[in-house]
Design a protein around this motif. Structure first.
Motif, mmCIF file in Angstrom:
data_model
loop_
_atom_site.group_PDB
_atom_site.id
_atom_site.type_symbol
_atom_site.label_atom_id
_atom_site.label_comp_id
_atom_site.label_asym_id
_atom_site.label_seq_id
_atom_site.Cartn_x
_atom_site.Cartn_y
_atom_site.Cartn_z
ATOM 1 N N GLY A 101 40.300 33.718 29.637
ATOM 2 C CA GLY A 101 40.954 32.413 29.670
ATOM 3 C C GLY A 101 41.089 31.903 31.093
ATOM 4 N N GLU A 102 41.840 30.836 31.236
ATOM 5 C CA GLU A 102 41.999 30.147 32.517
ATOM 6 C C GLU A 102 42.600 31.065 33.599
ATOM 7 O OE1 GLU A 102 41.197 27.343 33.868
ATOM 8 O OE2 GLU A 102 42.496 27.530 35.619
ATOM 9 N N ARG A 103 43.595 31.877 33.190
ATOM 10 C CA ARG A 103 44.258 32.751 34.165
ATOM 11 C C ARG A 103 43.267 33.754 34.751
ATOM 12 N NH1 ARG A 103 47.797 37.225 32.994
ATOM 13 N NH2 ARG A 103 48.913 37.799 34.891
ATOM 14 N N ARG A 104 42.455 34.345 33.898
ATOM 15 C CA ARG A 104 41.459 35.318 34.360
ATOM 16 C C ARG A 104 40.434 34.651 35.264
ATOM 17 N NH1 ARG A 104 37.715 39.257 30.636
ATOM 18 N NH2 ARG A 104 36.223 37.588 30.493
ATOM 19 N N ARG A 105 39.988 33.481 34.878
ATOM 20 C CA ARG A 105 38.972 32.782 35.681
ATOM 21 C C ARG A 105 39.528 32.419 37.052
ATOM 22 N NH1 ARG A 105 37.591 30.375 30.497
ATOM 23 N NH2 ARG A 105 38.947 28.596 30.920
ATOM 24 N N SER A 106 40.775 31.929 37.085
ATOM 25 C CA SER A 106 41.369 31.522 38.374
ATOM 26 C C SER A 106 41.607 32.731 39.276
ATOM 27 C CB SER A 106 42.702 30.801 38.134
ATOM 28 O OG SER A 106 42.467 29.610 37.450
ATOM 29 N N ALA A 107 42.172 33.812 38.711
ATOM 30 C CA ALA A 107 42.446 35.011 39.511
ATOM 31 C C ALA A 107 41.143 35.602 40.054
ATOM 32 C CB ALA A 107 43.189 36.043 38.657
ATOM 33 N N SER A 108 40.110 35.632 39.214
ATOM 34 C CA SER A 108 38.810 36.170 39.642
ATOM 35 C C SER A 108 38.218 35.313 40.761
ATOM 36 C CB SER A 108 37.833 36.201 38.462
ATOM 37 O OG SER A 108 38.331 36.986 37.427
ATOM 38 N N ALA A 109 38.360 33.999 40.612
ATOM 39 C CA ALA A 109 37.793 33.083 41.613
ATOM 40 C C ALA A 109 38.488 33.250 42.963
ATOM 41 C CB ALA A 109 37.903 31.641 41.123
ATOM 42 N N VAL A 110 39.819 33.325 42.922
ATOM 43 C CA VAL A 110 40.573 33.479 44.186
ATOM 44 C C VAL A 110 40.193 34.796 44.855
ATOM 45 C CG1 VAL A 110 42.899 33.816 45.148
ATOM 46 C CG2 VAL A 110 42.490 31.991 43.490
ATOM 47 N N ALA A 124 31.083 33.964 45.879
ATOM 48 C CA ALA A 124 32.242 33.304 46.486
ATOM 49 C C ALA A 124 32.091 31.789 46.440
ATOM 50 C CB ALA A 124 32.407 33.776 47.930
ATOM 51 N N PHE A 125 30.870 31.295 46.684
ATOM 52 C CA PHE A 125 30.618 29.849 46.628
ATOM 53 C C PHE A 125 30.910 29.317 45.215
ATOM 54 C CE2 PHE A 125 27.524 26.587 45.306
ATOM 55 C CZ PHE A 125 27.928 25.532 46.124
ATOM 56 N N CYS A 126 30.417 30.046 44.213
ATOM 57 C CA CYS A 126 30.635 29.622 42.822
ATOM 58 C C CYS A 126 32.119 29.699 42.462
ATOM 59 C CB CYS A 126 29.804 30.459 41.860
ATOM 60 S SG CYS A 126 28.042 30.170 42.044
ATOM 61 N N ALA A 127 32.817 30.680 43.043
ATOM 62 C CA ALA A 127 34.266 30.798 42.812
ATOM 63 C C ALA A 127 34.976 29.564 43.369
ATOM 64 C CB ALA A 127 34.798 32.067 43.477
ATOM 65 N N ALA A 128 34.561 29.132 44.569
ATOM 66 C CA ALA A 128 35.154 27.931 45.171
ATOM 67 C C ALA A 128 34.857 26.709 44.302
ATOM 68 C CB ALA A 128 34.607 27.732 46.581
ATOM 69 N N MET A 129 33.629 26.652 43.795
ATOM 70 C CA MET A 129 33.248 25.532 42.933
ATOM 71 C C MET A 129 34.075 25.530 41.640
ATOM 72 S SD MET A 129 31.139 23.655 44.498
ATOM 73 C CE MET A 129 30.595 22.566 43.186
ATOM 74 N N TYR A 130 34.370 26.761 41.144
ATOM 75 C CA TYR A 130 35.193 26.830 39.936
ATOM 76 C C TYR A 130 36.595 26.300 40.217
ATOM 77 C CZ TYR A 130 38.170 28.262 36.234
ATOM 78 O OH TYR A 130 39.110 28.206 35.229
ATOM 79 N N LEU A 131 37.161 26.726 41.346
ATOM 80 C CA LEU A 131 38.523 26.289 41.669
ATOM 81 C C LEU A 131 38.585 24.774 41.873
ATOM 82 C CD1 LEU A 131 39.578 29.184 44.072
ATOM 83 C CD2 LEU A 131 40.374 28.793 41.730
ATOM 84 N N TRP A 132 37.479 24.202 42.307
ATOM 85 C CA TRP A 132 37.419 22.759 42.536
ATOM 86 C C TRP A 132 37.180 21.995 41.226
ATOM 87 C CZ3 TRP A 132 32.740 19.793 44.951
ATOM 88 C CH2 TRP A 132 33.095 18.457 45.158
ATOM 89 N N ARG A 133 36.165 22.444 40.485
ATOM 90 C CA ARG A 133 35.749 21.700 39.286
ATOM 91 C C ARG A 133 36.386 22.180 37.976
ATOM 92 N NH1 ARG A 133 30.643 19.225 40.428
ATOM 93 N NH2 ARG A 133 31.023 18.087 42.362
ATOM 94 N N ARG A 134 36.852 23.423 37.958
ATOM 95 C CA ARG A 134 37.438 24.037 36.755
ATOM 96 C C ARG A 134 36.443 24.103 35.593
ATOM 97 N NH1 ARG A 134 41.810 27.073 37.988
ATOM 98 N NH2 ARG A 134 42.669 26.141 39.847
ATOM 99 N N ASP A 135 35.176 24.250 35.932
ATOM 100 C CA ASP A 135 34.138 24.373 34.917
ATOM 101 C C ASP A 135 33.853 25.862 34.703
ATOM 102 O OD1 ASP A 135 31.819 24.483 33.447
ATOM 103 O OD2 ASP A 135 30.825 22.859 34.530
#
Lengths: 232, 51
Positions: free
Chosen positions: A140-149, A62-73
């Motif tokens: 892609g970006e959509r999968r990464r964002s949905a997974s992170a949320v 979950a922490f890494c998911a939050a970091m992804y949503l913040w940094r988009r890395d």
């Protein structure tokens, strides 16, 4: 992602090889039998550290998911995936060892009246569905964002699962760690802490190995695309 | 519960953990082996002219 560095496998490997066997030795040859549960209490040194490790892995995901949503890395997305995957593996261990201990201690494999185990089951199933969501979407970006949320939303179940036993009225799932300390002899506590450190090391090792594998797989995919003349 | 009755449960719990972890390591090992073979193929292809 490369900027985040490569997690070490050497340190967690050495720690796992020392601490996990040490926990087994301490559990069976140093600690005595519990007054209430007798020999079956030995499962405690395995079950509780594994449960806490699964919370740690889900929390890390979950922490890494939050970091992804913040940094988009994308590296944070990969780490979030590996965290959730490790949490699911340790969660499987909790759901295997828990019913065995329940049968030995309570006489039943599962107690639907116990809030902690039911909340843990919900947490586990929630994160199992993470993989269905993730792999139902194209890379892609959509999968990464949905997974992170999704991974981030599930984190609320962790404190709920952890605290459920404390707010529960039933006493069937005992609380040994309270605000006044651990309600157990020092030998039990030391063995438990060694087991917890061992399981956390094992989690770090499995996550580092899986992360390396995932990175290599991505690199292979890029090379295959390049070899076919596609854009990587 | 007597010691004799508890031993199968304790043994089953410890065994279950090791079996799952060994299975996981075996799966990861197989995946890494497959990746190595794919990398070998790509390296072999690298020396050939692209069609």
């Amino acid at each position: 992602m490369r900027a985040l560095g490569r997690p070490s496998t050497t340190v967690p490997l050495i720690l796992s090889l020392i601490l996990v066997p040490l926990m087994v030795v301490l559990a069976f040859w140093w600690t005595g039998d519990d007054v209430d549960q007798g020999f079956s209490q030995k499962i405690f040194y395995l079950h509780v550290p594994v449960a806490l490790t699964s919370y740690a892995a889900f929390g890390y995901g979950a922490f890494c998911a939050a970091m992804y949503l913040w940094r988009r890395d994308p590296e944070w997305d990969l780490r979030s995936y590996v965290g959730v995957h490790s949490g699911t593996i340790f969660g499987t261990l909790v759901l295997l060892t828990g019913p065995i201990w329940a049968k030995a201690s309570w006489g039943v494999w599962w107690n639907w009246g116990d809030r902690q185990i039911n909340v843990f089951l919900i947490l586990f199933l929630y994160y199992c569905a993470y993989f269905m969501l993730r792999f139902s979407l194209d890379e892609g970006e959509r999968r990464r964002s949905a997974s992170a949320v999704y991974a981030l939303l599930g984190v609320g179940l962790i404190p709920l699962s952890f605290l459920a036993v404390r707010i529960a009225e039933t006493l069937i799932h005992p609380t040994v760690f309270t605000s006044s300390g651990a309600a157990m002899p020092n030998t039990f506590l030391v063995t438990f802490l060694v087991g917890l450190a061992g399981m956390l090391s094992l989690m770090a090792l499995l996550m580092a190995v899986e992360l390396r594998g995932k990175r290599t797989a991505m690199r292979v995919l890029e090379l295959q695309r390049a070899a076919r003349g596609e854009d990587a | 519960m007597t010691l004799r009755d508890a031993v199968p449960y304790v043994a089953a719990a410890y065994l279950a953990v090791w079996v799952v972890i060994l299975l996981y390591v075996a799966i990861i090992g197989r995946k890494l082996g497959r990746l190595e073979r794919q990398l070998d193929e790509l390296e072999g292809r690298g020396g050939e002219p692209r069609p």
